[in-house]
Design a protein around this motif. Structure first.
Motif, short mmCIF file in Angstrom:
data_model
loop_
_atom_site.label_atom_id
_atom_site.label_comp_id
_atom_site.label_asym_id
_atom_site.label_seq_id
_atom_site.Cartn_x
_atom_site.Cartn_y
_atom_site.Cartn_z
N ILE A 65 -0.59 6.77 6.01
CA ILE A 65 -1.55 6.04 6.85
C ILE A 65 -0.96 4.71 7.31
O ILE A 65 -1.06 4.32 8.49
CB ILE A 65 -2.86 5.82 6.09
N VAL A 66 -0.32 4.01 6.36
CA VAL A 66 0.30 2.72 6.70
C VAL A 66 1.37 2.90 7.77
O VAL A 66 1.48 2.12 8.71
CB VAL A 66 0.89 2.06 5.44
N GLU A 67 2.16 3.95 7.64
CA GLU A 67 3.22 4.21 8.61
C GLU A 67 2.65 4.45 10.00
O GLU A 67 3.24 4.04 11.01
CB GLU A 67 4.05 5.41 8.16
N LYS A 68 1.49 5.12 10.07
CA LYS A 68 0.91 5.43 11.37
C LYS A 68 0.25 4.21 12.02
O LYS A 68 0.27 4.06 13.24
CB LYS A 68 -0.11 6.56 11.23
N LEU B 262 0.82 -1.22 0.00
CA LEU B 262 0.00 0.00 0.00
C LEU B 262 0.85 1.26 0.00
O LEU B 262 0.35 2.35 -0.33
CB LEU B 262 -0.93 0.00 1.22
N SER B 263 2.12 1.15 0.38
CA SER B 263 3.01 2.32 0.38
C SER B 263 3.70 2.53 -0.96
O SER B 263 4.42 3.53 -1.15
CB SER B 263 4.07 2.16 1.49
N HIS B 264 3.52 1.60 -1.88
CA HIS B 264 4.19 1.71 -3.18
C HIS B 264 3.61 2.88 -3.97
O HIS B 264 2.39 3.12 -3.96
CB HIS B 264 4.00 0.40 -3.97
N ALA C 131 -1.05 -1.72 14.82
CA ALA C 131 -1.62 -2.98 14.32
C ALA C 131 -0.78 -4.17 14.76
O ALA C 131 -1.32 -5.23 15.12
CB ALA C 131 -1.72 -2.94 12.80
N THR C 132 0.55 -4.02 14.76
CA THR C 132 1.42 -5.11 15.21
C THR C 132 1.20 -5.41 16.68
O THR C 132 1.11 -6.58 17.09
CB THR C 132 2.89 -4.75 14.97
N ILE C 133 1.09 -4.38 17.48
CA ILE C 133 0.85 -4.57 18.92
C ILE C 133 -0.53 -5.18 19.15
O ILE C 133 -0.70 -6.06 20.01
CB ILE C 133 0.98 -3.22 19.65
N LEU C 134 -1.53 -4.74 18.36
CA LEU C 134 -2.87 -5.29 18.49
C LEU C 134 -2.88 -6.78 18.15
O LEU C 134 -3.51 -7.58 18.85
CB LEU C 134 -3.83 -4.54 17.57
#
Length: 441
Positions: free
Chosen positions: A373-376, A360-362, A381-384
């Motif tokens: 948005i992906v960076e934020k 999605l960052s491409h 999301a990883t912690i969740l």
């Protein structure tokens, strides 16, 4: 003779035990073995479809087929029957011990009475001799009345000591036999009957039943540690370790018949219950988690020969003049160099894949507008994901945490996160790894 002191003349109980209780337990064990054998016969007939047909019978047999109940009933009946037989033998032995103890108690009574009479006779002889003024001479004379009376006391005491010695020997025999019977009973139940598991058994059973979820949770926690830099271990090492754990979890899930049956019923019969979504998300998460690590290993292994060839240089004809020992030594060096080169190549690819960005960052995807948005959301999301995985493991261990509401909420959190974060991130890592893989081959 009283219940509290059954052998008062011995002064101790050389054959303790309650015959009525032994007989009662033996009867109960025998009845239990018979009932368990009847239950095993009924279950066997149900399994064979002897007299129960229909959908309910089919469902019942499906639940029992391959399960432990028929075998446990059979082994349990055999085990309890063996224990009952050992207890029956102990009852007969205890009865004999108590008969001998009662006989010895009677002999001890007679010996104590004889000792008392001998002691009284000796006391009278001594008193008479002292009154007559000949006590000193009477005492020194072995053939005198007092000497004979004292020998009578010694003889009676010896008789009593002999009875007590045989009673102590009986007590030792009783203890040895009781220990042997107890060991046989323990062996019977330990080898065949189902046992109430102890704390360690319960823990190992829980680990075995929930190992895929435990491995997935560990992989998710490693991802959080790498993301937050909570350890001095290189992130690429955690990346590979997480991929390995996810791969192991994926293999366990897809080899579990219950998981496969749940997925099949959901996809073919539309049974989209909570178990289906839990299994689907578990399999998908483990599959996505193992792909980048597997790709890093594959690409690193493919690029290693090229690196090794460049480092080794051309091989001349000088090898022909080497001795066998020198050739073996050189082969060993080359093997060590090859292994090291493969490791370095895999490490490089793993480190690069670990830092690969989401699809999605491409720039070609929505013009790169999703990158901020992906960076934020990447870190939350990883912690969740790690939190829901750990909660799933905890709920399998603590019954109070395991309920349909919690599982539904977990699925609602994991579903969008898997589709919106994990899939694009995995695709980005695979895109990086696969790019140029053809050149490496």
């Amino acid at each position: 003779m009283t219940d509290t002191d059954p052998y008062p003349h011995l002064g101790f109980n050389p054959a303790p035990g309650d015959m009525d209780m032994v007989r009662d337990i033996h009867r109960k064990l025998s009845d239990c073995a018979i009932e368990m054998e009847k239950a095993h016969s009924k279950v066997t007939r149900l399994m064979n479809g002897s007299y129960w047909e229909g959908d309910a019978a089919v469902a019942f047999r499906e639940q029992l087929r391959g399960g432990p109940l028929p075998l446990n009933l059979k082994n349990g009946a055999h085990s309890v029957d063996k224990a009952a037989k050992q207890l029956d033998l102990w009852g007969a032995e205890l009865e004999e011990f108590q008969r001998r103890a009662k006989k010895l108690d009677g002999e001890a009574k007679a010996a104590r009475d004889a000792l008392q009479r001998a002691q009284g006779h000796a006391d009278k002889v001594k008193e008479t001799s002292e009154k007559s003024g000949t006590g000193h001479h009477v005492h020194d004379d072995g053939g005198s009345a007092l000497g004979r009376a004292n020998r009578g006391v010694e003889t009676a005491q010896g008789e009593l000591d002999g009875v007590l010695k045989r009673a102590r020997s009986l007590a030792g025999e009783h203890e040895d036999t009781a220990r042997r019977r107890a060991r046989h009973i323990s062996d019977a139940t330990h080898k065949l009957a189902p046992h109430e598991p102890n704390a360690w058994d319960r823990f190992t059973d829980w680990v075995g039943d929930n190992l895929p979820d435990i491995l997935s949770a560990c992989a998710a926690v490693l991802g959080v540690i790498a993301l937050l830099g909570l350890t001095a271990v290189a992130p690429w090492m955690l990346f590979l370790a997480a991929g390995l754990l996810s791969g192991m979890a994926f293999g366990l899930r897809v080899s579990d018949p219950e998981v496969l049956a749940s997925l099949e019923d959901g996809l073919t019969k539309g049974e989209l219950d909570i178990d289906f979504w839990c299994n689907l998300l578990g399999v998908a998460g483990d599959f996505l988690g193992m792909l980048p690590g597997l790709g890093a290993v594959a690409k690193g292994s493919m690029k290693a020969p090229e690196l090794l060839s460049a480092a080794a240089g051309p091989v001349g004809e000088a090898d022909d003049v080497l001795t066998l020992g020198q050739k073996i030594a050189r082969a060993g060096v080359r093997a060590g160099t090859s292994i090291k080169t493969v490791g370095v190549s895999i490490r490089a690819e793993a480190a690069a894949a670990e830092g690969a960005v989401s699809v999605l960052s491409h720039p070609r995807v929505f013009g790169g507008r999703m990158a901020p948005i992906v960076e934020k959301v990447d870190k939350p999301a990883t912690i969740l994901g790690a939190s829901t995985a750990v909660y799933g493991v905890a709920s399998s261990f603590i019954d109070a945490l395991d309920n349909d509401t919690a599982r539904t909420v977990t699925n609602l959190l994991d579903g969008p996160r898997t589709l919106g974060i994990d899939v694009p991130a995995t695709a980005g890592a695979l895109h990086f790894l696969l790019r140029g893989a053809g050149e490496a081959t």
